[in-house]
Design an enzyme around this catalytic site. Structure first.
Site, short mmCIF file in Angstrom:
data_model
loop_
_atom_site.label_atom_id
_atom_site.label_comp_id
_atom_site.label_asym_id
_atom_site.label_seq_id
_atom_site.Cartn_x
_atom_site.Cartn_y
_atom_site.Cartn_z
N GLU A 59 3.05 -8.15 -1.71
CA GLU A 59 1.83 -8.78 -1.20
C GLU A 59 1.79 -10.29 -1.40
O GLU A 59 1.28 -11.02 -0.55
CB GLU A 59 0.60 -8.15 -1.87
CG GLU A 59 0.25 -6.76 -1.38
CD GLU A 59 0.97 -5.64 -2.12
OE1 GLU A 59 1.96 -5.91 -2.82
OE2 GLU A 59 0.52 -4.48 -2.02
N GLY B 121 0.82 -1.22 0.00
CA GLY B 121 0.00 0.00 0.00
C GLY B 121 0.85 1.26 0.00
O GLY B 121 0.39 2.31 -0.46
N GLU C 212 1.65 1.90 -3.47
CA GLU C 212 0.39 2.30 -4.14
C GLU C 212 0.07 3.77 -3.84
O GLU C 212 -0.34 4.51 -4.73
CB GLU C 212 -0.74 1.37 -3.69
CG GLU C 212 -0.57 -0.03 -4.27
CD GLU C 212 -1.55 -1.04 -3.71
OE1 GLU C 212 -1.64 -1.16 -2.47
OE2 GLU C 212 -2.22 -1.72 -4.51
C1 3H9 Z 1 -0.46 -4.31 1.54
O1 3H9 Z 1 0.08 -3.26 1.67
C2 3H9 Z 1 -1.70 -4.52 0.70
C3 3H9 Z 1 -2.03 -3.30 -0.09
O2 3H9 Z 1 -2.07 -3.63 -1.45
C4 3H9 Z 1 -3.31 -2.67 0.35
C5 3H9 Z 1 -4.52 -3.48 0.16
C6 3H9 Z 1 -5.85 -2.77 0.44
N1 3H9 Z 1 1.73 -4.09 9.19
O3 3H9 Z 1 10.06 -6.61 10.15
P1 3H9 Z 1 10.41 -5.81 11.35
C7 3H9 Z 1 5.72 -4.73 12.31
S1 3H9 Z 1 0.09 -5.69 2.32
C8 3H9 Z 1 1.76 -4.32 10.50
O4 3H9 Z 1 10.89 -6.51 12.55
P2 3H9 Z 1 12.53 -4.56 9.88
C9 3H9 Z 1 6.41 -6.05 12.56
O5 3H9 Z 1 5.47 -7.05 12.85
C10 3H9 Z 1 1.52 -5.15 3.20
N2 3H9 Z 1 2.90 -4.49 11.20
O6 3H9 Z 1 11.42 -4.61 11.01
C11 3H9 Z 1 7.28 -5.71 13.75
O7 3H9 Z 1 6.45 -5.71 14.91
P3 3H9 Z 1 7.03 -6.20 16.32
C12 3H9 Z 1 2.68 -4.95 2.31
C13 3H9 Z 1 4.03 -4.43 10.52
O8 3H9 Z 1 13.14 -3.22 10.00
C14 3H9 Z 1 7.68 -4.26 13.48
O9 3H9 Z 1 6.71 -3.76 12.57
N3 3H9 Z 1 3.84 -4.66 3.08
C15 3H9 Z 1 4.07 -4.21 9.14
O10 3H9 Z 1 13.39 -5.77 9.91
C16 3H9 Z 1 9.05 -4.13 12.86
O11 3H9 Z 1 9.11 -4.96 11.71
C17 3H9 Z 1 4.64 -5.62 3.54
O12 3H9 Z 1 4.44 -6.78 3.31
C18 3H9 Z 1 2.85 -4.03 8.46
N4 3H9 Z 1 2.80 -3.80 7.15
O13 3H9 Z 1 11.76 -4.64 8.47
C19 3H9 Z 1 5.78 -5.14 4.38
N5 3H9 Z 1 5.37 -4.24 8.73
O14 3H9 Z 1 8.17 -5.29 16.60
C20 3H9 Z 1 5.97 -6.03 5.56
C21 3H9 Z 1 6.09 -4.44 9.83
O15 3H9 Z 1 5.86 -6.09 17.22
N6 3H9 Z 1 7.06 -5.59 6.40
N7 3H9 Z 1 5.30 -4.56 10.91
O16 3H9 Z 1 7.47 -7.61 16.09
C22 3H9 Z 1 8.35 -5.80 6.11
O17 3H9 Z 1 8.71 -6.34 5.09
C23 3H9 Z 1 9.36 -5.37 7.14
O18 3H9 Z 1 8.68 -5.22 8.37
C24 3H9 Z 1 10.09 -4.05 6.83
C25 3H9 Z 1 10.91 -3.62 8.08
C26 3H9 Z 1 11.04 -4.28 5.65
C27 3H9 Z 1 9.10 -2.98 6.50
#
Ligand code: 3H9
Length: 707
Positions: free
Chosen positions: A129, A106, A109
């Protein structure tokens, strides 16, 4: 606007700042705040252009994934993002998106709905995603091909891998790279474009190609997705959605995307992959080792034993930039170990995974040695000698004598008792198990075994180190085989029983491969070595209950010298490229051995093969949980996904049991118990959850329960 979105002004340029730590996800309140800011900007005549930026270390990392769980469980409705993005695009003042850190999902997006994008060169932009079992749901599949072209959009949406800022600039996703202060650069850029037209991404057509140009792109992408993302629905859905962008007007394309997004979101695959996303982060949390626990620096390391495992572990340290000594007792073994390391690195260069320069630098970090020179100063030693208690204790006695106080003394044992190993030292608090999986430089799992004296600092250090080494560290208790091998044992045993009951070797492997396992169990047995399984069975024979059913065919294969791939034959025969070929001779022999042992023969369906093998994992997993040798069911799931190629889209064995229904699994286990006897005795926890209508995912283990 609200506490998550702030609006400030800098001489005619409005600055919208998203402030939703840690990753600026689009949680409830963020889209609403952005919308309010855009409305304000449109109305405010003093504003000529706007910049949207993320506070802290990143732009928007995507939708809030926790919201998806609420949506699919009926607890929330979700904020529709598409209309917001159109509103940004329709803003009368140019909106410049300023990207650093990650613009994922998102986040990208939102960025593409801006009229211009600037980015730090190291920023990452992606539609990941599919890794969560879904597809972009806010126009990503429609806007990305309009900016980056169809081929790249398909690659990014179906593969899920991001591009860096500089590649994004070449592709046309980014209009300008900004070195140095991003906000200042973005504001300056906004001033430049303030009086220019505000181009809308959705209206761009020039990169959408023609049906003739696009057909081979989609065909190749579908082929690749079926081969590389076997069994996954999201990559194919993502390709369909991008294809819709090339065939339909923007709004209709968005409708196709929305429908596919919803189908994926409500699928078991997506629920499982979201479970894995959070699971990977949850396993790092240990109730009695809080995140404030001090850690020890690991700047240098040593590995004892230059065999396959030792060499692989040395590569893991070197790959993370940690200088490592590699010790063996004789020159020939050391030379062999180094040759294997070089061969493995050369293969990675050939496959394009690593560059020659990277490899040259890493090789310099591995220092071979025949003695313990240099061991006195290293921060951590991993012992990877032959699996035998006496030898391991001897090594630990030496390490205790030589290593500096506070050095972490780790054992790569896959089965032996860590406390017994630690008892050979005067400092059991520094002793821990670090069980790597073969090949150590490839497999992501690191089972970290807690001894009864292991200090919290040592545990915290190893958990943190696992991340640095590119591994998923999972803390387990000190029981026989720990969690991974303890559970793998009944899984393999069932596979071998099935073969002896008349199911062909290939039929067993095919059923589990089709279920999604990276390899069938018997092919895995051939890879790991039938001799290894034989040795483990002999070592623990005395612990088995007398009269309990034992596999017979594997022992016979061992006696025939068929150790698997390395001898050119095991359950299968192998050609010179180590390709498995079914061996009718073995099928015949197995039926003869089964007849001699009076094992009734029958047809067993693929469904039953899967149930027998996978439910044996679940039953053992339940025992491990009730004994407290794993902290949570998700820890077991992470072990099987990262150590044994369990399909991630099924969420791991315990999550899979929840998906099937614990009661249903329990009933099948009871049936197998009646049919096959004692080995299938249902675990009390499985029975309890079935009776209560509970799930493994909901179980919470008491603080410090890891035995
Ligand atoms: C999407 O966007 C769909 C769209 O098309 C819209 C549709 C309508 N949400 O990984 P980390 C938390 S789908 C909630 O340890 P890093 C994570 O759980 C989404 N929480 O840090 C952790 O919590 P905790 C597409 C999230 O620096 C904390 O943040 N996006 C999210 O190693 C730290 O994360 C993705 O798939 C989230 N989106 O890496 C991105 N992201 O500390 C998914 C993170 O309580 N995220 N958290 O355990 C990542 O790839 C990595 O977290 C990122 C940072 C690279 C961003």
């Amino acid at each position: 606007m609200n506490e998550l979105v702030q609006l400030t002004k800098d001489e005619g340029i409005a600055i919208i700042t998203i402030n939703n730590p840690p990753v600026n996800a689009l949680s409830p309140g963020v889209p609403e705040g952005i919308l309010e800011a855009i409305e304000h900007i449109d109305r405010d005549d003093s504003v000529k252009a706007a910049v949207l930026i993320g506070a802290g270390s990143t732009f928007i990392a995507g939708a809030d994934i926790k919201e998806f769980i609420k949506i699919t469980s009926g607890k929330a409705r979700g904020t529709p993002l598409l209309p917001l993005l159109q509103r940004i695009e329709d803003c009368r003042k140019p909106v410049v998106m300023a990207i650093h850190g990650t613009a994922f999902g998102g986040g990208l997006e939102v960025a593409m709905a801006g009229h211009y994008r600037v980015a730090a060169p190291g920023a990452l932009l992606g539609q990941p995603e599919v890794k969560l079992g879904i597809i972009p749901g806010a126009g990503g599949t429609q806007r990305l091909p309009r900016l980056a072209g169809v081929a790249k959009a398909v690659e990014m949406c179906a593969g899920g891998n991001p591009v860096k800022g500089n590649e994004a600039a070449q592709l046309g996703i980014i209009d300008r790279l900004i070195e140095g202060d991003l906000l200042a650069g973005a504001v300056a850029f906004a001033r430049e474009v303030a009086h220019k037209a505000a181009p809308r991404t959705r209206e761009r057509q020039n990169k959408l190609g023609t049906p003739v140009q696009n057909a081979p792109i989609f065909a190749a992408a579908r082929e690749a997705a079926k081969a590389r993302q076997r069994g996954l629905m999201a990559p194919l859905a993502a390709i369909d959605a991008v294809e819709a962008a090339t065939r339909l007007p923007f709004h209709e394309g968005c409708e196709v995307e929305r429908k596919l997004f919803t189908e994926c979101l409500f699928s078991d695959q997506s629920k499982a992959l979201i479970h894995i996303f959070f699971g990977e982060r949850e396993v790092a949390k240990i109730p009695d080792v809080p995140k404030e626990t001090p850690t020890l620096p690991v700047k240098t390391a040593a590995v004892v034993g230059a065999g396959t495992m030792g060499g692989g572990i040395a590569m893991v340290f070197a790959n993370a930039g940690i200088p490592v000594l590699l010790k063996d007792t004789d020159q020939a073994a050391l030379d062999r170990g180094l040759a294997t390391i070089q061969k493995n690195y050369a293969a990675s260069v050939r496959r394009g995974r690593l560059t020659q320069q990277f490899v040259d630098e890493r090789l310099k970090l591995i220092k071979p040695t025949l003695g313990y020179d240099g061991f006195a100063t290293v921060d951590m030693v991993v012992e990877a000698v032959f699996e035998g208690m006496a030898l391991k204790q001897q090594v630990f006695r030496e390490l205790d004598r030589i290593c500096k106080p506070g050095a972490i003394l780790a054992s790569n044992t896959s089965t032996l008792n860590i406390d017994e190993i630690a008892s050979a030292t005067s400092r059991p608090e520094t002793v821990i198990g670090t069980h790597f999986f073969s090949p150590a430089n490839v497999m992501r799992l690191l089972e970290i075994v807690r001894g009864k004296a292991t200090s919290k600092e040592v545990i915290a250090t190893c958990m943190q180190l696992s991340k640095k080494l590119g591994k998923v560290g999972v803390l387990v208790g000190n029981c026989r085989g720990f969690v991974a091998n303890r559970m793998f044992h009944p899984y393999m045993r069932e596979a071998m029983f099935l073969v002896e009951e008349g199911t062909g070797v290939e039929a067993v492997d095919k059923a589990l491969y089709d279920f999604g396992m990276a390899m069938g169990p018997l092919a895995t047995g051939d890879l790991a070595g039938i001799d290894v399984g034989w040795r483990i069975r002999r070592e623990y024979e005395h612990l088995e209950k007398p009269g309990i059913r034992q596999p017979i065919a594997a022992d016979r294969l061992y006696e025939m010298g068929r150790y698997g791939q390395k001898t050119g034959g095991g359950w299968y025969k192998y050609d010179e490229n180590r390709r498995a070929i079914p061996d009718p001779g073995i099928t015949e022999l197995i039926s003869r051995w089964a007849a001699e042992a009076d094992i009734p023969q029958r047809y067993i369906s693929p469904e039953e093969i899967v149930e027998r093998c996978i439910y044996s994992l679940v039953n053992e997993g339940a025992r491990i949980l009730e004994e407290g040798h794993a902290l949570r069911a998700v820890d077991i799931d992470m072990i099987f996904i990262n150590g044994f190629g369990f399909p991630a889209h099924r969420g791991g064995p315990m999550w899979y049991a929840d998906t099937v229904g614990v009661k249903k699994v329990y009933e099948r286990v009871c049936e197998f118990h009646r049919q096959h006897g004692e080995l299938w005795e249902p675990a009390p926890l499985l029975r309890k959850l079935a009776a209560e209508g509970g799930t493994f995912a909901e179980l919470r283990v008491e603080q410090g329960a890891l035995a």
